[in-house]
Scaffold this motif. Structure first.
Motif, PDB file in Angstrom:
ATOM      1  N   ARG A 218      26.222 -17.026 -72.267  1.00  0.00           N
ATOM      2  CA  ARG A 218      24.836 -16.951 -71.808  1.00  0.00           C
ATOM      3  C   ARG A 218      24.782 -16.352 -70.407  1.00  0.00           C
ATOM      4  O   ARG A 218      25.673 -16.568 -69.610  1.00  0.00           O
ATOM      5  N   ASN A 219      23.705 -15.633 -70.131  1.00  0.00           N
ATOM      6  CA  ASN A 219      23.582 -15.002 -68.821  1.00  0.00           C
ATOM      7  C   ASN A 219      22.116 -15.058 -68.393  1.00  0.00           C
ATOM      8  O   ASN A 219      21.437 -14.054 -68.340  1.00  0.00           O
ATOM      9  N   ASP A 220      21.640 -16.271 -68.092  1.00  0.00           N
ATOM     10  CA  ASP A 220      20.225 -16.473 -67.786  1.00  0.00           C
ATOM     11  C   ASP A 220      20.052 -17.064 -66.388  1.00  0.00           C
ATOM     12  O   ASP A 220      21.002 -17.540 -65.782  1.00  0.00           O
ATOM     13  N   ALA A 221      18.794 -17.052 -65.925  1.00  0.00           N
ATOM     14  CA  ALA A 221      18.470 -17.683 -64.637  1.00  0.00           C
ATOM     15  C   ALA A 221      17.160 -18.445 -64.794  1.00  0.00           C
ATOM     16  O   ALA A 221      16.360 -18.158 -65.682  1.00  0.00           O
ATOM     17  N   ILE A 222      16.955 -19.435 -63.926  1.00  0.00           N
ATOM     18  CA  ILE A 222      15.739 -20.247 -63.980  1.00  0.00           C
ATOM     19  C   ILE A 222      15.346 -20.628 -62.551  1.00  0.00           C
ATOM     20  O   ILE A 222      16.222 -20.856 -61.702  1.00  0.00           O
ATOM     21  N   ASP A 223      14.061 -20.658 -62.284  1.00  0.00           N
ATOM     22  CA  ASP A 223      13.570 -21.137 -60.980  1.00  0.00           C
ATOM     23  C   ASP A 223      13.383 -22.645 -61.057  1.00  0.00           C
ATOM     24  O   ASP A 223      12.782 -23.147 -62.011  1.00  0.00           O
ATOM     25  N   ILE A 224      13.898 -23.352 -60.056  1.00  0.00           N
ATOM     26  CA  ILE A 224      13.709 -24.807 -60.031  1.00  0.00           C
ATOM     27  C   ILE A 224      13.161 -25.234 -58.671  1.00  0.00           C
ATOM     28  O   ILE A 224      13.386 -24.567 -57.659  1.00  0.00           O
ATOM     29  N   ARG A 225      12.469 -26.363 -58.687  1.00  0.00           N
ATOM     30  CA  ARG A 225      11.889 -26.882 -57.450  1.00  0.00           C
ATOM     31  C   ARG A 225      12.523 -28.221 -57.113  1.00  0.00           C
ATOM     32  O   ARG A 225      12.851 -28.992 -58.002  1.00  0.00           O
ATOM     33  N   GLY A 226      12.644 -28.471 -55.814  1.00  0.00           N
ATOM     34  CA  GLY A 226      13.177 -29.757 -55.372  1.00  0.00           C
ATOM     35  C   GLY A 226      12.795 -29.989 -53.922  1.00  0.00           C
ATOM     36  O   GLY A 226      11.955 -29.265 -53.363  1.00  0.00           O
ATOM     37  N   ARG A 227      13.443 -30.988 -53.318  1.00  0.00           N
ATOM     38  CA  ARG A 227      13.137 -31.291 -51.920  1.00  0.00           C
ATOM     39  C   ARG A 227      14.278 -30.821 -51.036  1.00  0.00           C
ATOM     40  O   ARG A 227      15.429 -31.208 -51.245  1.00  0.00           O
ATOM     41  N   ASP A 228      13.930 -30.010 -50.046  1.00  0.00           N
ATOM     42  CA  ASP A 228      14.925 -29.506 -49.095  1.00  0.00           C
ATOM     43  C   ASP A 228      15.461 -30.663 -48.256  1.00  0.00           C
ATOM     44  O   ASP A 228      14.698 -31.414 -47.658  1.00  0.00           O
ATOM     45  N   MET A 229      16.799 -30.821 -48.223  1.00  0.00           N
ATOM     46  CA  MET A 229      17.394 -31.942 -47.474  1.00  0.00           C
ATOM     47  C   MET A 229      17.284 -31.770 -45.963  1.00  0.00           C
ATOM     48  O   MET A 229      17.389 -32.729 -45.209  1.00  0.00           O
ATOM     49  N   VAL A 230      17.089 -30.522 -45.519  1.00  0.00           N
ATOM     50  CA  VAL A 230      17.013 -30.262 -44.074  1.00  0.00           C
ATOM     51  C   VAL A 230      15.586 -30.465 -43.566  1.00  0.00           C
ATOM     52  O   VAL A 230      15.344 -31.219 -42.621  1.00  0.00           O
ATOM     53  N   THR A 231      14.612 -29.816 -44.231  1.00  0.00           N
ATOM     54  CA  THR A 231      13.224 -29.880 -43.742  1.00  0.00           C
ATOM     55  C   THR A 231      12.439 -31.036 -44.374  1.00  0.00           C
ATOM     56  O   THR A 231      11.412 -31.442 -43.846  1.00  0.00           O
ATOM     57  N   GLY A 232      12.923 -31.523 -45.523  1.00  0.00           N
ATOM     58  CA  GLY A 232      12.187 -32.574 -46.239  1.00  0.00           C
ATOM     59  C   GLY A 232      11.012 -32.039 -47.029  1.00  0.00           C
ATOM     60  O   GLY A 232      10.260 -32.796 -47.635  1.00  0.00           O
ATOM     61  N   LEU A 233      10.850 -30.718 -47.060  1.00  0.00           N
ATOM     62  CA  LEU A 233       9.705 -30.110 -47.760  1.00  0.00           C
ATOM     63  C   LEU A 233      10.123 -29.549 -49.113  1.00  0.00           C
ATOM     64  O   LEU A 233      11.306 -29.261 -49.338  1.00  0.00           O
ATOM     65  N   PRO A 234       9.141 -29.356 -50.030  1.00  0.00           N
ATOM     66  CA  PRO A 234       9.480 -28.769 -51.334  1.00  0.00           C
ATOM     67  C   PRO A 234       9.987 -27.330 -51.166  1.00  0.00           C
ATOM     68  O   PRO A 234       9.534 -26.596 -50.281  1.00  0.00           O
ATOM     69  N   ARG A 235      10.931 -26.944 -52.040  1.00  0.00           N
ATOM     70  CA  ARG A 235      11.468 -25.582 -51.983  1.00  0.00           C
ATOM     71  C   ARG A 235      11.832 -25.140 -53.402  1.00  0.00           C
ATOM     72  O   ARG A 235      12.224 -25.963 -54.239  1.00  0.00           O
ATOM     73  N   THR A 236      11.702 -23.844 -53.652  1.00  0.00           N
ATOM     74  CA  THR A 236      12.061 -23.287 -54.959  1.00  0.00           C
ATOM     75  C   THR A 236      13.297 -22.400 -54.810  1.00  0.00           C
ATOM     76  O   THR A 236      13.378 -21.595 -53.878  1.00  0.00           O
ATOM     77  N   ILE A 237      14.250 -22.561 -55.729  1.00  0.00           N
ATOM     78  CA  ILE A 237      15.431 -21.681 -55.737  1.00  0.00           C
ATOM     79  C   ILE A 237      15.651 -21.183 -57.160  1.00  0.00           C
ATOM     80  O   ILE A 237      15.077 -21.697 -58.110  1.00  0.00           O
ATOM     81  N   SER A 238      16.510 -20.181 -57.288  1.00  0.00           N
ATOM     82  CA  SER A 238      16.858 -19.646 -58.607  1.00  0.00           C
ATOM     83  C   SER A 238      18.293 -20.048 -58.931  1.00  0.00           C
ATOM     84  O   SER A 238      19.184 -19.917 -58.089  1.00  0.00           O
ATOM     85  N   ILE A 239      18.507 -20.572 -60.139  1.00  0.00           N
ATOM     86  CA  ILE A 239      19.840 -21.017 -60.571  1.00  0.00           C
ATOM     87  C   ILE A 239      20.279 -20.161 -61.754  1.00  0.00           C
ATOM     88  O   ILE A 239      19.466 -19.846 -62.632  1.00  0.00           O
ATOM     89  N   HIS A 240      21.552 -19.803 -61.779  1.00  0.00           N
ATOM     90  CA  HIS A 240      22.091 -18.919 -62.801  1.00  0.00           C
ATOM     91  C   HIS A 240      23.045 -19.675 -63.726  1.00  0.00           C
ATOM     92  O   HIS A 240      23.667 -20.653 -63.325  1.00  0.00           O
ATOM     93  N   SER A 241      23.169 -19.179 -64.971  1.00  0.00           N
ATOM     94  CA  SER A 241      24.074 -19.798 -65.963  1.00  0.00           C
ATOM     95  C   SER A 241      25.500 -19.938 -65.423  1.00  0.00           C
ATOM     96  O   SER A 241      26.181 -20.929 -65.694  1.00  0.00           O
ATOM     97  N   GLU A 242      25.931 -18.927 -64.674  1.00  0.00           N
ATOM     98  CA  GLU A 242      27.300 -18.937 -64.112  1.00  0.00           C
ATOM     99  C   GLU A 242      27.510 -20.154 -63.216  1.00  0.00           C
ATOM    100  O   GLU A 242      28.581 -20.781 -63.219  1.00  0.00           O
TER     101      GLU A 242
END
Length: 334
Positions: A218-242
């Motif tokens: 598989r060779n896919d990517a997905i955007d996920i949201r979570g809480r930034d440990m540094v700022t404490g604010l929500p943040r979105t990142i992209s994660i890949h199958s690799e």
């Protein structure tokens, strides 16, 4: 009058129930939402699962089973009662016979806890069987012949590996590395690499949507949201199958090692059968992209994913309910 036989796959992640003559009538997450101060049950199954990670302080969503065994006896009993009521109520089943599947390596104390929970739900008789045996039957294997069948059942809390012949387990192993471990591997990896905190539902979504354990799978990517440990604010990142493959590598290696150990302990005649028939993967973990390819490379035998792997165990209980006479000698008496 309905038959009084019920088969239950009491899984760490999901509970599935088979009623004799009706098939699989319930398949819901093993989650219970409880009020913390009164211990009052607010929801079970799908409804409770939607509350995981989203409840106010006075409500908690509990998974009463951990690593394939009961971690919270009282809540497990409440959950079982709620599910049995939901499939038509205990009024229909005046004292049913209940068959419950459990991992191969649970202790007699843990067996007793499962048995008592079923009895308190109104069971007339309680039978217990090993999960890999039910999984093999549910996957369509004829384990009652004098030939070797190998099954790897990857559930939520445990992975059970077994070689079966003549209706019984010849060699087996059970490890506490399975679907839940994969989820925590993913959240730990994202926390370490991106300094982002994500919930268990997000981890599971990543595993299902882009999870892969084989380089060609598989060779896919997905955007996920979570809480930034540094700022404490929500943040979105992209994660890949690799990255998911990297996160899961150690846990998958542990499952492969368990399968190798079982194969090494298998009598040569049965090993020859396994080369012909292949290894069957069952359980939710079998759906992990590329796992069959990886295990085939490592074990040097064909590896196949069962049809409808999520329900192999509960389908196996259905067959066993029809042949309880075969099992009566194996009924657990504690």
């Amino acid at each position: 009058m309905l038959s009084k036989d019920i088969g239950i796959d009491l899984g760490t992640a999901n509970v599935s129930i088979h009623v004799k003559g009706k098939g699989v009538v319930l398949d819901e997450p093993s989650v219970v939402a409880v009020e913390t101060d009164t211990r009052r049950v607010l929801a079970v199954g799908d409804e409770a699962y939607r509350m995981v990670g989203r409840t106010p302080g006075n409500i908690v969503a509990i998974r009463p089973l951990r690593d394939g065994v009961i971690a919270d006896f009282e809540i497990t009993e409440m959950m079982l009662k709620a599910f049995i009521d939901r499939i038509g109520g205990r009024s229909w089943y005046s004292r049913p016979r209940i068959l419950i599947c459990a991992p191969t390596n649970i202790t007699s104390v843990e067996q007793k806890a499962i048995r008592e929970a079923a009895e308190r739900c109104g069971a007339r008789e309680v039978y217990m069987e090993e999960e890999p045996k039910a999984a093999a039957i549910g996957a369509g294997m004829d384990i009652y012949q004098p030939s070797g069948n190998m099954v790897v059942d990857i559930g939520g809390g445990t992975t059970d590996v077994a070689v079966l012949s003549m209706g019984d387990i010849v060699t087996s192993a059970s490890i506490k590395v399975a679907g839940d471990t994969f989820d925590s591997d993913i959240s730990r990896y994202i926390k370490a690499k991106y300094k982002l905190l994500i919930g268990e539902r997000t981890s599971e979504e990543i595993k299902i949507r882009i999870g892969s354990v084989h380089s060609g799978a598989r060779n896919d990517a997905i955007d996920i949201r979570g809480r930034d440990m540094v700022t404490g604010l929500p943040r979105t990142i992209s994660i890949h199958s690799e990255e998911v493959r990297e996160a899961l590598s150690d846990s998958v290696a542990a499952i492969v090692a368990a399968a190798k150990t079982v194969l090494e302990q298998t009598p040569p005649e049965l090993s020859a059968d396994i080369i012909d028939r292949g290894v069957i993967l069952t359980g939710g973990g079998a759906l992990l992209e590329g796992l069959d390819l990886l295990m085939a490379d490592e074990l040097k035998v064909p590896v196949l994913v069962a049809e409808d792997p999520m329900h192999c165990v509960v389908k196996g209980t259905g067959y066993m309910l029809d042949h309880l006479d075969r099992m009566s000698r194996k009924k657990v008496r504690l």
